[in-house]
Enzyme design. Sequence first.
Site, PDB file in Angstrom:
ATOM      1  N   LYS A  78    -115.966 -50.557  41.102  1.00 13.68           N
ATOM      2  CA  LYS A  78    -115.500 -51.951  41.071  1.00 13.68           C
ATOM      3  C   LYS A  78    -114.875 -52.287  42.422  1.00 13.68           C
ATOM      4  CE  LYS A  78    -112.685 -55.149  38.267  1.00 13.68           C
ATOM      5  NZ  LYS A  78    -111.797 -55.296  37.093  1.00 13.68           N
ATOM      6  N   SER A 153    -112.953 -58.809  33.669  1.00 15.28           N
ATOM      7  CA  SER A 153    -113.318 -59.009  35.047  1.00 15.28           C
ATOM      8  C   SER A 153    -114.278 -57.955  35.590  1.00 15.28           C
ATOM      9  CB  SER A 153    -112.070 -59.032  35.924  1.00 15.28           C
ATOM     10  OG  SER A 153    -111.436 -57.767  35.918  1.00 15.28           O
ATOM     11  N   SER A 177    -110.116 -56.192  30.767  1.00 15.59           N
ATOM     12  CA  SER A 177    -111.207 -56.286  31.746  1.00 15.59           C
ATOM     13  C   SER A 177    -112.195 -55.125  31.779  1.00 15.59           C
ATOM     14  CB  SER A 177    -110.632 -56.475  33.152  1.00 15.59           C
ATOM     15  OG  SER A 177    -110.193 -57.792  33.328  1.00 15.59           O
TER      16      SER A 177
END
Lengths: 487, 96
Positions: A78, A153, A177
């Site tokens: 990420k 997210s 997330s």
Amino acid sequence: MELYELGLKEAADQIKAGKITSVELTKSYLDRIASRNEEMKAYITVCADKALEMAAESDKRVKNGNPRLIEGVPVAIKDLFCTKGVQTTAGSHMLEGFVPPYESTVTENLWNAGAVMLGKTNMDEFAMGSSNETSYFGDVKNPWDKTRTPGGSSGGSATAVADYLCAAATGSDTGGSIRQPAAFTGLVGIKPTYGRCSRFGMVAFASSLDQAGPMARSVEDAALMLRCMAGYDEKDSTSADRPLNDYDEHLAELDVKSLKIGLPEEYFIEGLDPVIKAEIDKALENFKQGGAEIKTVSLPHTKYAVPAYYIIAPAEAASNLSRYDGMRYGLRVEGSNLNDTYCKTRSAGFGEEVKRRIMVGNYTLSSGYYDAYYTKAQKVRALIAEDFNKVFEEVDVIITPTTPTVAFELGGKITDPIAMYLNDVFTTPASLAGLPGISVPVGTVKDGESELPVGMQILAKPFALQTAMQVAYAHEQMTDFKMRSAE
Amino acid sequence: MSIDIQTVNKLANLSKLEFDDTGKEEVRQKLNKIVEFISQLQEVDTENIEPMASTVHATSTREREDKVTEENHRDEFMANAPQTEMGFFVVPRVVE
């Protein structure tokens, strides 16, 4: 079977056994990324050369007889984990072009375990969002239905794993997330106990809540990935100084007959899509058949978790994001004086949702409102944590839906912040209490023309993640859910 | 309690953000909805409840010996700066 379809554990085993090479496997992913990423937008940065270099290094180690735990398996990171020499944007224009001079502890741990980095995945800007639509780098598509969001997210990581663009990925979970995108894309996503993974080198959103975790296509892969990411780190003062489990090696040790599962009545409410409830019920029925005791429990402050979260997280974010001043790194837009430069830089660098949360954070922290909002939210947080403490005196794990709905359409909620925030209704309570949670797929449902996955959340006591993993693994053995195959 | 344009201006200044008039009105409307939403907490009885700032399960704060653990990385750290001169960050003039 294509090489990119291999899971993390399987791929590591085959590399170590000399059946395939890391370079072959890495090329298989890079080719697939080259043909699909433009459409899926899972990666912001693909580091092909670096990946092949790392893969060659792994192959050498295998040849020399000293492979590590996940030697040579390509993973995705990420884009809020700082990676030395590789652009790290946190999904924001503010950090476009930022190249960290140091490595985050989580990624350092992964490289030390032998992983190969394919690239950095797309995400909501500074992890603020539940649909990946606040990213500066475009909307990520859900491979189950490309008109829908993969969630957020960690949406880029979710799509990268679900679309076979990596073997496993890192995510981060502040209010859901990891778990929500895992549910939306049919993956296993783990949010560990706060403190289990180091936050050193992770771009900060809300520091009392941020926690890194893995996303993968099976419980075993997620457990193995976490084992390679986690651990005590003296560079993070909130890091837990406790021994780390070899999670993946104890998954089958659960005695379902002595398992006590709590079902919180406040999670099975109006607003929960009945088709989701039906899928969760099927999974629970399997546990019942296996001899587990299932009891209804009460977490009375559940409905206050989302409003408490949307006070605490923005307040911490407003403070954390004050560092983006255009002076030391990131974007700078010149103004007529210092203050004007700050304002112009931040107005051009941040997107709408980030600006909104900074404004909300500064509102609840400002004098006159601090006690009414911020202190109040912290007290409610204490009540939420206490609710969990009480219930965990009676049960081993708590099972809930991960999300109230399946993956929604891109563009469906982005104009209504409250509707978007309510997506986090089942994930924020555990975040506020710092508890570990896993989302596992339980089945698929028809929504219009699409077949979409449903996620079930398993929560455990602090540092009892192994138990939650065992429950997830037992479920995986019993469920008829099948991961979508690669196109 | 509703947020007016003056409050938006004050918050924008605290946040070091600027909005044009249309943007300001949009922010005002959305902040109002958010504030209304988070105000639900007022109905919770929190009498005698200690605020919880962190979930860290440690019983004491760690201490370490006060010694240098990092080498000098000045050039690497400066490499991301928008403007530097002779090893310093350059900021707009602050003294007239």
